[in-house]
Design a protein around this motif. Sequence first.
Motif, PDB file in Angstrom:
ATOM      1  N   TYR A  34     123.100  39.503  87.402  1.00 13.70           N
ATOM      2  CA  TYR A  34     124.420  40.138  87.227  1.00 13.70           C
ATOM      3  C   TYR A  34     124.731  41.037  88.421  1.00 13.70           C
ATOM      4  O   TYR A  34     125.865  41.061  88.915  1.00 13.70           O
ATOM      5  CB  TYR A  34     124.428  40.932  85.920  1.00 13.70           C
ATOM      6  CG  TYR A  34     125.793  41.456  85.556  1.00 13.70           C
ATOM      7  CD1 TYR A  34     126.837  40.595  85.256  1.00 13.70           C
ATOM      8  CD2 TYR A  34     126.043  42.829  85.526  1.00 13.70           C
ATOM      9  CE1 TYR A  34     128.099  41.071  84.935  1.00 13.70           C
ATOM     10  CE2 TYR A  34     127.305  43.315  85.199  1.00 13.70           C
ATOM     11  CZ  TYR A  34     128.325  42.430  84.906  1.00 13.70           C
ATOM     12  OH  TYR A  34     129.582  42.913  84.593  1.00 13.70           O
ATOM     13  N   GLN A  35     123.706  41.749  88.883  1.00 15.40           N
ATOM     14  CA  GLN A  35     123.891  42.629  90.042  1.00 15.40           C
ATOM     15  C   GLN A  35     124.261  41.793  91.269  1.00 15.40           C
ATOM     16  O   GLN A  35     125.165  42.155  92.035  1.00 15.40           O
ATOM     17  CB  GLN A  35     122.592  43.421  90.296  1.00 15.40           C
ATOM     18  CG  GLN A  35     122.758  44.622  91.207  1.00 15.40           C
ATOM     19  CD  GLN A  35     123.760  45.625  90.660  1.00 15.40           C
ATOM     20  OE1 GLN A  35     123.846  45.850  89.458  1.00 15.40           O
ATOM     21  NE2 GLN A  35     124.558  46.212  91.560  1.00 15.40           N
ATOM     22  N   GLN A  36     123.548  40.672  91.423  1.00 17.27           N
ATOM     23  CA  GLN A  36     123.840  39.785  92.555  1.00 17.27           C
ATOM     24  C   GLN A  36     125.269  39.266  92.471  1.00 17.27           C
ATOM     25  O   GLN A  36     125.969  39.192  93.477  1.00 17.27           O
ATOM     26  CB  GLN A  36     122.852  38.617  92.534  1.00 17.27           C
ATOM     27  CG  GLN A  36     122.984  37.683  93.725  1.00 17.27           C
ATOM     28  CD  GLN A  36     122.078  36.468  93.567  1.00 17.27           C
ATOM     29  OE1 GLN A  36     122.216  35.699  92.625  1.00 17.27           O
ATOM     30  NE2 GLN A  36     121.135  36.303  94.495  1.00 17.27           N
ATOM     31  N   TYR A  37     125.688  38.935  91.226  1.00 16.30           N
ATOM     32  CA  TYR A  37     127.043  38.409  91.047  1.00 16.30           C
ATOM     33  C   TYR A  37     128.087  39.472  91.410  1.00 16.30           C
ATOM     34  O   TYR A  37     129.086  39.182  92.074  1.00 16.30           O
ATOM     35  CB  TYR A  37     127.225  37.949  89.605  1.00 16.30           C
ATOM     36  CG  TYR A  37     128.636  37.543  89.286  1.00 16.30           C
ATOM     37  CD1 TYR A  37     129.150  36.328  89.746  1.00 16.30           C
ATOM     38  CD2 TYR A  37     129.469  38.374  88.551  1.00 16.30           C
ATOM     39  CE1 TYR A  37     130.454  35.953  89.470  1.00 16.30           C
ATOM     40  CE2 TYR A  37     130.778  38.017  88.276  1.00 16.30           C
ATOM     41  CZ  TYR A  37     131.267  36.802  88.728  1.00 16.30           C
ATOM     42  OH  TYR A  37     132.571  36.440  88.465  1.00 16.30           O
ATOM     43  N   LEU A  38     127.823  40.707  90.992  1.00 17.26           N
ATOM     44  CA  LEU A  38     128.765  41.788  91.282  1.00 17.26           C
ATOM     45  C   LEU A  38     128.859  42.035  92.781  1.00 17.26           C
ATOM     46  O   LEU A  38     129.942  42.300  93.328  1.00 17.26           O
ATOM     47  CB  LEU A  38     128.337  43.067  90.573  1.00 17.26           C
ATOM     48  CG  LEU A  38     128.488  43.117  89.046  1.00 17.26           C
ATOM     49  CD1 LEU A  38     128.044  44.484  88.518  1.00 17.26           C
ATOM     50  CD2 LEU A  38     129.925  42.839  88.617  1.00 17.26           C
ATOM     51  N   GLU A  39     127.698  41.940  93.451  1.00 15.06           N
ATOM     52  CA  GLU A  39     127.660  42.295  94.878  1.00 15.06           C
ATOM     53  C   GLU A  39     128.137  41.157  95.773  1.00 15.06           C
ATOM     54  O   GLU A  39     128.745  41.386  96.814  1.00 15.06           O
ATOM     55  CB  GLU A  39     126.232  42.698  95.263  1.00 15.06           C
ATOM     56  CG  GLU A  39     125.816  44.039  94.659  1.00 15.06           C
ATOM     57  CD  GLU A  39     124.332  44.328  94.852  1.00 15.06           C
ATOM     58  OE1 GLU A  39     123.648  43.499  95.478  1.00 15.06           O
ATOM     59  OE2 GLU A  39     123.886  45.387  94.372  1.00 15.06           O
ATOM     60  N   THR A  40     127.836  39.912  95.370  1.00 15.40           N
ATOM     61  CA  THR A  40     128.107  38.782  96.279  1.00 15.40           C
ATOM     62  C   THR A  40     129.023  37.730  95.676  1.00 15.40           C
ATOM     63  O   THR A  40     129.473  36.848  96.374  1.00 15.40           O
ATOM     64  CB  THR A  40     126.783  38.089  96.667  1.00 15.40           C
ATOM     65  OG1 THR A  40     126.244  37.473  95.480  1.00 15.40           O
ATOM     66  CG2 THR A  40     125.783  39.081  97.246  1.00 15.40           C
ATOM     67  N   GLY A  41     129.222  37.779  94.368  1.00 10.93           N
ATOM     68  CA  GLY A  41     129.983  36.723  93.700  1.00 10.93           C
ATOM     69  C   GLY A  41     129.144  35.478  93.449  1.00 10.93           C
ATOM     70  O   GLY A  41     129.646  34.478  92.931  1.00 10.93           O
ATOM     71  N   ASN A  42     127.877  35.542  93.815  1.00 11.19           N
ATOM     72  CA  ASN A  42     126.975  34.401  93.633  1.00 11.19           C
ATOM     73  C   ASN A  42     126.346  34.469  92.230  1.00 11.19           C
ATOM     74  O   ASN A  42     125.700  35.465  91.888  1.00 11.19           O
ATOM     75  CB  ASN A  42     125.890  34.465  94.725  1.00 11.19           C
ATOM     76  CG  ASN A  42     124.964  33.261  94.681  1.00 11.19           C
ATOM     77  OD1 ASN A  42     124.887  32.574  93.655  1.00 11.19           O
ATOM     78  ND2 ASN A  42     124.281  33.010  95.781  1.00 11.19           N
ATOM     79  N   ASP A  43     126.532  33.422  91.455  1.00 13.36           N
ATOM     80  CA  ASP A  43     126.005  33.457  90.082  1.00 13.36           C
ATOM     81  C   ASP A  43     124.755  32.569  89.928  1.00 13.36           C
ATOM     82  O   ASP A  43     124.415  32.147  88.835  1.00 13.36           O
ATOM     83  CB  ASP A  43     127.080  33.044  89.069  1.00 13.36           C
ATOM     84  CG  ASP A  43     127.593  31.635  89.320  1.00 13.36           C
ATOM     85  OD1 ASP A  43     127.090  30.975  90.252  1.00 13.36           O
ATOM     86  OD2 ASP A  43     128.491  31.187  88.573  1.00 13.36           O
ATOM     87  N   ARG A  44     124.081  32.273  91.044  1.00 16.30           N
ATOM     88  CA  ARG A  44     122.923  31.374  91.002  1.00 16.30           C
ATOM     89  C   ARG A  44     121.832  31.903  90.063  1.00 16.30           C
ATOM     90  O   ARG A  44     121.316  31.178  89.208  1.00 16.30           O
ATOM     91  CB  ARG A  44     122.359  31.233  92.423  1.00 16.30           C
ATOM     92  CG  ARG A  44     121.204  30.246  92.561  1.00 16.30           C
ATOM     93  CD  ARG A  44     120.698  30.217  94.000  1.00 16.30           C
ATOM     94  NE  ARG A  44     120.243  31.534  94.425  1.00 16.30           N
ATOM     95  CZ  ARG A  44     119.004  32.000  94.227  1.00 16.30           C
ATOM     96  NH1 ARG A  44     118.119  31.238  93.630  1.00 16.30           N
ATOM     97  NH2 ARG A  44     118.663  33.218  94.627  1.00 16.30           N
TER      98      ARG A  44
END
Lengths: 473, 250
Positions: free
Chosen positions: A363-373
């Motif tokens: 979720y943090q990665q998604y918030l920071e980069t938009g990447n939902d991998r």
Amino acid sequence: MRSAFFTPIAKPLMATLAALLFLAHALCPATALAQGAQNAEGDEYDLDFEIPEAETPNPFNLWGRVEQRSIARFLDTDALLYKQRFYNEPQDSLLADFLLSLKPEVSYKWTEVGLYARPRFDIAWSEAKRGGTAPDEPSEEFLRDEEHWASQVLLEEGFATWRPSHAFTLEAGKKVLNWGKGYAWNPVAFVSRPKDVDDPDYARQGYVLAYADYIKSFQGPLTNVAFTPVLVPVDEDVNADLADDGSLVYAGKLYFLLMDTDIDLLFATGEDYDTRYGLDFSRNLSSNLEIHGEAALRLDYDKTLTDEQGNLRTERYDAYSFLLGLRYLNAYDTTFILEYYHNGEGYSPGEMDDYFTLIENGYQQYLETGNDRLLKRSTLAGQDFNQSSVGRNYLYFRVSQKEPFDILYLTPTLTVIANLGDHSFSINPEVSYLIRSDLELRTRLIMPFGPEKSEFGEKLQDARTEFWITYFF
Amino acid sequence: MRNAHKFILALILALGLAQPAWSAQAIDGDELLRTIDRNLAPESYESYRKLINIEPDGSKREYTLYTVKKGQDRIASVFLAPTSDKGRATLRLGENMWLHIPNVGKPVRITSLQSVTGGIFNNADIMRLDFHVEYTVEGVEDKSESHLLRLKAKTREVAYDRLEMLVDKQALLPTEIRCLAASGMLIKTLYFKKPTDFGDGFMRPAVIETDSPLHKGYKSVMIFAKVQRRDLPDEVFTLNYLPRVESLRQ
């Protein structure tokens, strides 16, 4: 896309239902009193001495029920499971679901042969986007392209019986085999779908199988013996969640009533299927106290694990599970059920922590980069980790009061389910009332509690309220 | 002489006082209880029963059961109506009792003090064994047209510690049974009514009515129909057979 028509209606309706939830208890006696005012007949009463059911039985029978279920989900938008599911599709904090089910039952008996079927017709509307359910065959899904509507027809049970004698029975078809003595969990139910621990009494669909049942009675301490061998085929569409495609599972149960104790020895084995052995027992210790237990061993169990980066791996071991329970009835007609369950296939708090940290990182990665991998990897792991009762050690406590304050057919119940590993738990108060012999009202509230990264602490919902109306015909 | 008169008077008084008790003692209480059991039902039989729970406001709830019994301590029942209970089946083997709820779960052990129907009848009443199986006769009193039998439970597992059974001398059938706890507290009273000929000269009360000081204003009534002798194999009275009890109906 949200339904423009239903959303404005569903919200206030659900809020009203939620408010009514705990008023039900008060409403029920009021209803009884209202009936009394209409029906009061003094001390005298008329009795109908006719018993039409005592006439020669009809070989064909049709009966069943219609259930209407309204659900309000109060979402916990801070929960990791919410972030996993709705990270790119934020939801309002209150979601509604409606489900209408028709469950007719039909039976036919002709000399030694009998037929029975219990199909289920569902139509549901859900405020949240619906996921596919893919029920086993025979079944048919409708409204597949609808975002909020879903409908299906499936066969919960349907089988043919051949009973050449009272001691021998052969059955084939789709059937629920209720193995085990536990109330909330049954680790020895090798050829049954798992119970919903929030509603262990709710009817499930069976597996397609064939079984024989041979019974022998004796005089003396060994009163009864019964042997039940079972064959369960598995292919792509039938019994698909039981074993790999193309397997044939062999299972069996040997039952004894020995010195007033029920004892079962059980096994299940087959190609591409983990061999399992089990034992269960049940006994009344006194006229109001019963003890029961189950133990199961699953050989070469492959457990799926994940690390904090979503790398999946499997760990193979022999999984040993057991359950020990008590059922106690006191002088006030209060029934207590207490069960301890050790799930040998379950996850330790550390393993659950890795999974929740994966979601958190994703979720943090998604918030920071938009990447939902990472979040998608967590969803893959969630097929195992998001199941019910995935922890190692549980305590189940249920107390129900039959007909409090002399109100017949009213049963309030309180259930607590605790994950002993991560100290999280769920509290479920419930009230059911058979308002007429063909109409039942039931309402319940499910409230999970727990610390961060715990099973119940990270549930999607802060609370869930349900209101059921069941009409029997 | 005065002493002789006193002796004769004392003897007459003693004999006079002792006679009722002596007469009662002449009755074999346990044998009488066995006779009452056989008069109430054949040892092995099938029957239909309607249970009616009546609330203080007069509203009623009815259940219909089909029951088979074999020997002294085997009894199985299945609910035929209402549909909300259809298919529920109970089995009793001595002190062991189970309830099977169709579509839901495996048979669960239940206890004699619970009630599968609600109302005043509990499981011990609905799945009653012969009285002589569970009770011994502590005393028999002469009550004009009735015997009063005082019964004591043989074990602590029995639902009622004591029974006071009023028995019609002519029919040798109970007319009233008071069910008492070990403390002496009255739990409920059963009234046996409406003697009915069920065929083959077999006559017994067709109605049992009960009330309880613990549930003031509530009544429960049990109505019997088609009580008839039937022999069944032991295998019918097993946990595995329980879901199929209804198939015994002919």
